[in-house]
Design a protein around this motif. Structure first.
Motif, PDB file in Angstrom:
ATOM      1  N   ILE A   1       0.833  -1.192   0.000  1.00 33.44           N
ATOM      2  CA  ILE A   1       0.000   0.000   0.000  1.00 33.44           C
ATOM      3  C   ILE A   1       0.871   1.246   0.000  1.00 33.44           C
ATOM      4  O   ILE A   1       1.968   1.251   0.559  1.00 33.44           O
ATOM      5  CB  ILE A   1      -0.947   0.038   1.228  1.00 33.44           C
ATOM      6  N   ALA A   2       0.396   2.266  -0.666  1.00 39.60           N
ATOM      7  CA  ALA A   2       1.100   3.550  -0.702  1.00 39.60           C
ATOM      8  C   ALA A   2       0.523   4.445   0.382  1.00 39.60           C
ATOM      9  O   ALA A   2      -0.675   4.762   0.373  1.00 39.60           O
ATOM     10  CB  ALA A   2       0.943   4.191  -2.071  1.00 39.60           C
ATOM     11  N   LEU A   3       1.351   4.827   1.318  1.00 46.27           N
ATOM     12  CA  LEU A   3       0.887   5.646   2.431  1.00 46.27           C
ATOM     13  C   LEU A   3       0.982   7.119   2.074  1.00 46.27           C
ATOM     14  O   LEU A   3       1.965   7.562   1.472  1.00 46.27           O
ATOM     15  CB  LEU A   3       1.729   5.373   3.680  1.00 46.27           C
ATOM     16  N   PRO A   4      -0.021   7.903   2.429  1.00 47.94           N
ATOM     17  CA  PRO A   4       0.049   9.350   2.188  1.00 47.94           C
ATOM     18  C   PRO A   4       1.110   9.978   3.090  1.00 47.94           C
ATOM     19  O   PRO A   4       1.466   9.416   4.131  1.00 47.94           O
ATOM     20  CB  PRO A   4      -1.357   9.838   2.561  1.00 47.94           C
ATOM     21  N   PRO A   5       1.636  11.132   2.724  1.00 43.36           N
ATOM     22  CA  PRO A   5       2.724  11.745   3.503  1.00 43.36           C
ATOM     23  C   PRO A   5       2.286  12.373   4.816  1.00 43.36           C
ATOM     24  O   PRO A   5       3.135  12.785   5.607  1.00 43.36           O
ATOM     25  CB  PRO A   5       3.261  12.814   2.545  1.00 43.36           C
ATOM     26  N   ILE A   6       0.974  12.427   5.070  1.00 37.28           N
ATOM     27  CA  ILE A   6       0.497  13.086   6.289  1.00 37.28           C
ATOM     28  C   ILE A   6       0.961  12.323   7.533  1.00 37.28           C
ATOM     29  O   ILE A   6       1.127  11.110   7.510  1.00 37.28           O
ATOM     30  CB  ILE A   6      -1.042  13.214   6.299  1.00 37.28           C
ATOM     31  N   PHE A   7       1.178  13.084   8.605  1.00 30.38           N
ATOM     32  CA  PHE A   7       1.613  12.517   9.882  1.00 30.38           C
ATOM     33  C   PHE A   7       2.836  11.610   9.713  1.00 30.38           C
ATOM     34  O   PHE A   7       2.859  10.472  10.191  1.00 30.38           O
ATOM     35  CB  PHE A   7       0.480  11.753  10.563  1.00 30.38           C
ATOM     36  N   ASN A   8       3.842  12.127   8.986  1.00 33.21           N
ATOM     37  CA  ASN A   8       5.084  11.379   8.780  1.00 33.21           C
ATOM     38  C   ASN A   8       4.779  10.001   8.196  1.00 33.21           C
ATOM     39  O   ASN A   8       5.202   8.977   8.704  1.00 33.21           O
ATOM     40  CB  ASN A   8       5.852  11.238  10.095  1.00 33.21           C
ATOM     41  N   HIS A   9       4.040  10.019   7.097  1.00 32.94           N
ATOM     42  CA  HIS A   9       3.626   8.797   6.406  1.00 32.94           C
ATOM     43  C   HIS A   9       2.841   7.870   7.346  1.00 32.94           C
ATOM     44  O   HIS A   9       3.052   6.663   7.363  1.00 32.94           O
ATOM     45  CB  HIS A   9       4.827   8.079   5.808  1.00 32.94           C
ATOM     46  N   CYS A  10       1.949   8.504   8.097  1.00 32.66           N
ATOM     47  CA  CYS A  10       1.010   7.781   8.966  1.00 32.66           C
ATOM     48  C   CYS A  10       1.696   7.034  10.102  1.00 32.66           C
ATOM     49  O   CYS A  10       1.143   6.069  10.648  1.00 32.66           O
ATOM     50  CB  CYS A  10       0.155   6.802   8.162  1.00 32.66           C
ATOM     51  N   GLN A  11       2.867   7.494  10.515  1.00 36.28           N
ATOM     52  CA  GLN A  11       3.600   6.825  11.582  1.00 36.28           C
ATOM     53  C   GLN A  11       3.550   7.567  12.904  1.00 36.28           C
ATOM     54  O   GLN A  11       3.963   7.035  13.930  1.00 36.28           O
ATOM     55  CB  GLN A  11       5.070   6.644  11.176  1.00 36.28           C
ATOM     56  N   GLU A  12       3.071   8.801  12.903  1.00 41.62           N
ATOM     57  CA  GLU A  12       3.095   9.609  14.115  1.00 41.62           C
ATOM     58  C   GLU A  12       1.680   9.898  14.614  1.00 41.62           C
ATOM     59  O   GLU A  12       0.769  10.151  13.827  1.00 41.62           O
ATOM     60  CB  GLU A  12       3.817  10.933  13.860  1.00 41.62           C
ATOM     61  N   VAL A  13       1.532   9.858  15.921  1.00 40.73           N
ATOM     62  CA  VAL A  13       0.273  10.200  16.571  1.00 40.73           C
ATOM     63  C   VAL A  13       0.472  11.481  17.359  1.00 40.73           C
ATOM     64  O   VAL A  13       1.348  11.555  18.225  1.00 40.73           O
ATOM     65  CB  VAL A  13      -0.206   9.073  17.512  1.00 40.73           C
ATOM     66  N   LEU A  14      -0.327  12.499  17.059  1.00 39.06           N
ATOM     67  CA  LEU A  14      -0.194  13.776  17.743  1.00 39.06           C
ATOM     68  C   LEU A  14      -0.733  13.692  19.163  1.00 39.06           C
ATOM     69  O   LEU A  14      -1.755  13.051  19.412  1.00 39.06           O
ATOM     70  CB  LEU A  14      -0.962  14.865  16.990  1.00 39.06           C
ATOM     71  N   CYS A  15      -0.041  14.360  20.070  1.00 39.76           N
ATOM     72  CA  CYS A  15      -0.538  14.479  21.436  1.00 39.76           C
ATOM     73  C   CYS A  15      -1.696  15.475  21.437  1.00 39.76           C
ATOM     74  O   CYS A  15      -1.537  16.613  20.977  1.00 39.76           O
ATOM     75  CB  CYS A  15       0.579  14.963  22.352  1.00 39.76           C
ATOM     76  N   PRO A  16      -2.878  15.093  21.923  1.00 39.95           N
ATOM     77  CA  PRO A  16      -4.034  15.999  21.907  1.00 39.95           C
ATOM     78  C   PRO A  16      -3.766  17.318  22.626  1.00 39.95           C
ATOM     79  O   PRO A  16      -4.244  18.372  22.199  1.00 39.95           O
ATOM     80  CB  PRO A  16      -5.132  15.190  22.608  1.00 39.95           C
ATOM     81  N   ILE A  17      -3.005  17.267  23.707  1.00 40.20           N
ATOM     82  CA  ILE A  17      -2.703  18.496  24.447  1.00 40.20           C
ATOM     83  C   ILE A  17      -1.862  19.432  23.594  1.00 40.20           C
ATOM     84  O   ILE A  17      -2.130  20.630  23.508  1.00 40.20           O
ATOM     85  CB  ILE A  17      -1.990  18.159  25.777  1.00 40.20           C
ATOM     86  N   ASN A  18      -0.838  18.883  22.944  1.00 41.26           N
ATOM     87  CA  ASN A  18       0.004  19.710  22.076  1.00 41.26           C
ATOM     88  C   ASN A  18      -0.783  20.262  20.900  1.00 41.26           C
ATOM     89  O   ASN A  18      -0.564  21.402  20.465  1.00 41.26           O
ATOM     90  CB  ASN A  18       1.190  18.894  21.566  1.00 41.26           C
ATOM     91  N   GLU A  19      -1.695  19.455  20.390  1.00 45.14           N
ATOM     92  CA  GLU A  19      -2.505  19.895  19.261  1.00 45.14           C
ATOM     93  C   GLU A  19      -3.379  21.090  19.645  1.00 45.14           C
ATOM     94  O   GLU A  19      -3.502  22.063  18.889  1.00 45.14           O
ATOM     95  CB  GLU A  19      -3.377  18.734  18.773  1.00 45.14           C
ATOM     96  N   ARG A  20      -3.962  21.026  20.837  1.00 44.70           N
ATOM     97  CA  ARG A  20      -4.802  22.145  21.301  1.00 44.70           C
ATOM     98  C   ARG A  20      -3.955  23.375  21.596  1.00 44.70           C
ATOM     99  O   ARG A  20      -4.360  24.503  21.317  1.00 44.70           O
ATOM    100  CB  ARG A  20      -5.600  21.721  22.538  1.00 44.70           C
ATOM    101  N   LYS A  21      -2.785  23.171  22.184  1.00 41.77           N
ATOM    102  CA  LYS A  21      -1.905  24.313  22.456  1.00 41.77           C
ATOM    103  C   LYS A  21      -1.479  24.998  21.172  1.00 41.77           C
ATOM    104  O   LYS A  21      -1.431  26.225  21.102  1.00 41.77           O
ATOM    105  CB  LYS A  21      -0.677  23.845  23.248  1.00 41.77           C
ATOM    106  N   ALA A  22      -1.158  24.203  20.156  1.00 38.66           N
ATOM    107  CA  ALA A  22      -0.771  24.776  18.865  1.00 38.66           C
ATOM    108  C   ALA A  22      -1.920  25.571  18.269  1.00 38.66           C
ATOM    109  O   ALA A  22      -1.719  26.668  17.728  1.00 38.66           O
ATOM    110  CB  ALA A  22      -0.340  23.663  17.916  1.00 38.66           C
ATOM    111  N   ARG A  23      -3.122  25.035  18.363  1.00 41.90           N
ATOM    112  CA  ARG A  23      -4.299  25.753  17.855  1.00 41.90           C
ATOM    113  C   ARG A  23      -4.479  27.075  18.579  1.00 41.90           C
ATOM    114  O   ARG A  23      -4.728  28.112  17.949  1.00 41.90           O
ATOM    115  CB  ARG A  23      -5.548  24.891  18.050  1.00 41.90           C
TER     116      ARG A  23
END
Length: 201
Positions: free
Chosen positions: A24-46
């Motif tokens: 399967i060809a993985l899309p480049p998003i989230f480091n080719h689907c290998q990384e999970v964002l921390c919800p707290i960091n995601e909200r802080k960035a927003r």
């Protein structure tokens, strides 16, 4: 969302009943689907991003709750200082610092780099602005959609490309007329110099 993508990727990468691996060809998003964002960091960035956009230094970017998301306000500012009616001055340097931190907390948002590019252009920091624009465009192309819905995807991409072009010319308008004369995203589209006939920003 990043967690869901990771789970789907892991399921798809499992072997079939015959022991064959799925190709399967993985899309480049989230480091080719290998990384999970921390919800707290995601909200802080927003929150840091919106702090810059709304020019409101009172936004608590350390609060992990969403309760204050409705308290954001749009405040006017001049080119050199960002102010809030009931707060200290919020400088461009403060905004750039917040955007750099936001990008570290969530490196998959193109608009953070686009806004940073515009602030750097206002300070004639051409190389840094160009780097920010290139980073933003790569993320836009990876996602093929916008994160900040205040403008459509094509508008975000066009504006970022426009600033990248202006960075190559090492010039940025300081008047309303100059801003209105922007629009070219390729040297072949540039038929005139910036219009500086109208009042300064």
């Amino acid at each position: 969302f990043s967690k869901a993508v990771r789970v789907i990727t892991e399921e798809l990468s499992r072997q079939d009943n015959n022991g064959n691996e799925f190709d399967i060809a993985l899309p480049p998003i989230f480091n080719h689907c290998q990384e999970v964002l921390c919800p707290i960091n995601e909200r802080k960035a927003r929150d840091l991003y919106w702090k810059v956009i709304s020019q409101d230094p009172n936004i608590d970017t350390h609060d992990t709750n969403d309760n204050n998301s409705n308290s954001y306000s749009n405040n006017s500012s001049n080119d050199n200082e960002m102010t809030s009616p009931n707060s200290n001055k919020y400088s461009r340097a403060d905004a750039l610092e917040d955007l750099v931190l936001a990008a570290k907390l969530n490196p998959y948002v193109a608009e953070i780099h686009t806004v940073r590019c515009q602030l750097l252009m206002q300070e004639s920091r051409w190389e840094e602005a160009a780097d920010a624009a290139k980073c933003a465009l790569q993320l836009f192309y990876d996602w093929a959609t916008q994160w900040d819905n205040r403008m459509p995807f094509v508008a975000w991409v066009s504006w970022t490309r426009c600033m990248l072009l202006q960075a190559s010319f090492k010039e940025w308008p300081e008047t309303h007329g100059g801003i209105e004369s922007l629009g070219a995203v390729h040297p072949s589209q540039r038929f005139r110099k910036l219009n500086i006939n109208r009042e300064e920003l």
